[in-house]
Design an enzyme around this catalytic site. Structure first.
Site, mmCIF file in Angstrom:
data_model
loop_
_atom_site.group_PDB
_atom_site.id
_atom_site.type_symbol
_atom_site.label_atom_id
_atom_site.label_comp_id
_atom_site.label_asym_id
_atom_site.label_seq_id
_atom_site.Cartn_x
_atom_site.Cartn_y
_atom_site.Cartn_z
ATOM 1 N N ASP A 43 0.863 -1.178 0.000
ATOM 2 C CA ASP A 43 0.000 0.000 0.000
ATOM 3 C C ASP A 43 0.899 1.228 0.000
ATOM 4 O O ASP A 43 1.958 1.244 0.640
ATOM 5 C CB ASP A 43 -0.915 0.025 1.218
ATOM 6 N N GLU A 45 1.058 5.668 0.200
ATOM 7 C CA GLU A 45 0.455 6.969 0.429
ATOM 8 C C GLU A 45 1.181 7.951 -0.489
ATOM 9 O O GLU A 45 2.407 7.862 -0.652
ATOM 10 C CB GLU A 45 0.574 7.405 1.894
ATOM 11 N N HIS A 184 -5.438 4.902 6.483
ATOM 12 C CA HIS A 184 -4.740 5.720 5.485
ATOM 13 C C HIS A 184 -3.267 5.897 5.818
ATOM 14 O O HIS A 184 -2.647 6.871 5.389
ATOM 15 C CB HIS A 184 -5.415 7.087 5.312
ATOM 16 N N ASP A 189 -2.779 -0.139 6.343
ATOM 17 C CA ASP A 189 -3.659 -0.526 5.240
ATOM 18 C C ASP A 189 -3.193 -1.824 4.599
ATOM 19 O O ASP A 189 -4.015 -2.653 4.178
ATOM 20 C CB ASP A 189 -3.707 0.583 4.192
#
Length: 639
Positions: A43, A45, A184, A189
């Site tokens: 994952d 960001e 998040h 995540d």
């Protein structure tokens, strides 16, 4: 009875298995059991939505095999620039946190080594893998092209709409009782996605998905009963238009549009390219497809909206009831207030303008816009109607003591003073939203500095709701007031695509061929076009989504205005001073902030530099309009 002599078995017969005899498969037939596959669940960001304009700020990954966690990878990444405030609100990652973090060229080799030889898994994989591939290209590292599994696609195959309203990670994590709640942040995540992956694989196992090779086709099968309906597309025209799937009793099940070919579009419903589960269900019960050929792609999209509103097909999810879409309005009373209404009403003859913004998708969105205005202006928030003279014994509310209301209920503010506040609110609704933007942008920046991200998110959502509602009203209103507008756009094959719009409603459309004079077609369209009754602006004389489609077409490249009829009832600031007369929009409108979110940051920077209350140079006029009339559309222009 004579018996046949025994037959000697051949070599081929010996190779065939006897009933009940175990069968030894070849190694290439076995495949790789999912329990032996190493998955790396990743994952990211980022600072935005696309690799072309954004950068990675955090990578989190978990390596698993057979349900066992083999390792984890997590690091912040310096994106090479500041992190936008709204991203910090969402993720909690601030610019200060990544200043000392390594750059992506230092991080990517370590991640690629961690994931080497594994199957990559991500929730909405195109997003994460797209950023990783872009980073590899940017840093000149070869991309290993691993097999990728998207848990969103797997979820769509086995999680029904009855179980979950959507397939977001947070929704699936709650459905499957994941041990980690997504927040998040990349590693959290990724851990939640691991639990979701295992739950999805558990559901797929009874369906025969037990090996890695099965995952490649787990989300793409076309049911036989769907494939057998391919004949419904036979004979459909190869032209733009609308199609209606019909079921038992000739019920309209679904309405769709094609801007190029009805036949090609309908055929996609019987192939693996159609991923929506409800569409497969619809095709199973459909027995016919009714086409409606349209002159132009715009007419096809508009007719689609109208047919959806007319038939309310059960498999369509688009807006069907414009009368249910709420607006925010300044009420018509001595001391106006902000209210949510279902219908736009005309301005009172003896009072201030009853400004409207909207329409909104929901009452909650409308309430967010009201909250934004309440945070920006000291307008009263009480729900009762106030008399001109204060009632004996009336008392003020807490907002008056906090300085957020002038307390007209107890005589603390005259009608004239209160209407001055109302005029400021109306100006922000109808024209320049800078006071609302400035108030909220300043508050969001302060809250982010204090790491009060949840409160900052609330302020952001209020501002976004207001800007969207104000922008929509400012765009719909001028076209709703315009009695007639004719525009044309060159066709790819030559000739013109001509559109007639009256009060925001598509009143007619036609095309001309290459080399033909377009003026006879234009005049015929004006004579035969639909007669439309003037609405109460800013509401158009049709579904707002139809006017949105018309506006998008008018603003597309190559469109030329042929004629624009001014509104006889338009005020000076609405249309009469605009270039062209009948179609004008505010220069300092909300659309500028909707189109360019960075304008909010520039507004704050300009205020800090002392350039002025809004930091923007004065325009030449108060309105801007596309020129109307006499644009010189000739027969040779599109030849």
């Amino acid at each position: 009875m004579p018996t046949s002599p025994p037959v000697e078995p051949t070599r081929a017969d010996l190779a065939l298995p006897r009933p009940g005899q175990p069968v030894q498969l070849a190694l290439d037939e076995l495949g790789t059991p999912l329990s032996e596959v190493t998955f790396v669940v990743v994952d990211l960001e980022t600072t935005g939505g696309t690799p072309q304009s954004s950068a990675i700020t955090e990578i989190g990954a978990v390596k698993v095999r057979g349900g066992e966690v083999l390792g984890e990878f997590q690091t912040l990444v310096n994106p090479g620039g500041p992190i936008p405030a709204f991203i910090s609100v969402l993720t909690g990652i601030t610019t200060a946190m990544v200043v000392q973090a390594p750059r992506i060229e230092e991080v990517l080799p370590s991640f690629l080594e961690f994931a080497r030889g594994a199957v990559l898994v991500a929730h909405n994989a195109p997003f994460d893998i797209g950023f990783l591939k872009a980073a590899a290209a940017q840093t000149h590292h070869p991309w290993p092209s691993p097999q990728v599994v998207d848990t969103v696609r797997l979820a769509r195959a086995v999680v029904t709409r009855d179980e979950a309203p959507n397939h977001k990670l947070g929704t699936l994590a709650a459905l499957f009782h994941a041990t980690v709640a997504p927040d998040h942040r990349a590693l959290s995540d990724a851990r939640a996605t691991v639990d979701v992956l295992h739950a999805l694989l558990g559901r797929l196992a009874p369906l025969g998905v037990t090996h890695l090779e099965d995952l490649a086709t787990a989300t793409d099968p076309v049911p036989a009963e769907v494939r057998r309906k391919r004949h419904l597309a036979d004979g459909l025209p190869d032209a733009p238009g609308v199609y209606m799937f019909r079921g038992p009793g000739d019920e309209v099940l679904y309405v769709g549009a094609s801007t190029t070919s009805l036949r090609t579009r309908v055929r996609t419903y019987f192939t693996a390219s159609e991923k929506r589960r409800r569409m497969a269900e619809m095709v199973r019960i459909a027995h016919a497809v009714t086409p409606v050929v349209c002159a132009t792609p715009l007419e096809a999209r508009v007719r689609e909206l109208r047919l959806i509103a007319e038939h309310s097909p059960r498999y369509n999810r688009r807006s069907r009831s414009p009368e249910r879409m709420p607006w925010v309005r300044l009420s018509a009373e001595p001391y106006p207030r902000l209210v949510i209404v279902r219908q736009v009403r005309a301005d009172p003859p003896d009072g201030p303008p009853a400004s409207h913004i909207g329409p909104f998708a929901s009452r909650g969105a409308a309430q967010s816009a009201i909250d934004a205005l309440h945070e920006s202006f000291p307008i009263r928030q009480c729900a009762r109607r106030l008399p001109v003279a204060p009632s004996p014994g009336a008392s003020s509310c807490a907002l008056a003591g906090m300085g957020r209301c002038g307390a007209p209920c107890v005589g603390g503010q005259s009608i004239a003073d209160y209407l001055g506040v109302v005029a400021q609110v109306g100006s922000a609704m109808r024209g320049d939203p800078a006071p609302v933007v400035l108030a909220h942008a300043t508050r969001i920046a302060d809250l982010v500095d204090q790491e009060r991200f949840e409160e900052a998110a609330v302020a952001r959502d209020r501002l976004t709701g207001f800007l969207r509602g104000a922008s929509r009203a400012q765009r719909l209103g001028p076209l709703a007031r315009c009695p007639e507008l004719v525009a044309a756009r060159p066709r790819d094959v030559g000739g013109w695509e001509i559109v007639l719009v009256r009060h925001g409603r598509l009143a007619g459309a036609t095309t001309t061929s290459r080399g033909a004079d377009p003026w006879p077609a234009i005049r015929a369209l004006q004579v035969t076009g639909e007669q439309v009754q003037p609405p109460v602006a800013p509401a158009p004389a049709t579904h707002p989504e139809e006017t949105d489609l018309v506006l998008a077409w008018l603003e597309s490249p190559g469109v030329r205005l042929v004629s624009v009829a001014p509104d006889a009832a338009a005020t000076v600031d609405e249309a009469s001073t605009a270039r062209g007369g009948g179609w004008a929009s505010p220069v300092r409108g909300a659309q500028a902030f909707v189109d360019d979110p960075a304008a909010i940051a520039r507004l704050l920077a300009s205020l800090a530099s002392g350039r002025g209350p809004d930091g923007r140079p004065e325009p030449a006029g108060d309105t801007d309009a596309r020129p109307g009339g006499g644009m010189g559309v000739g027969a040779t222009d599109a030849a």
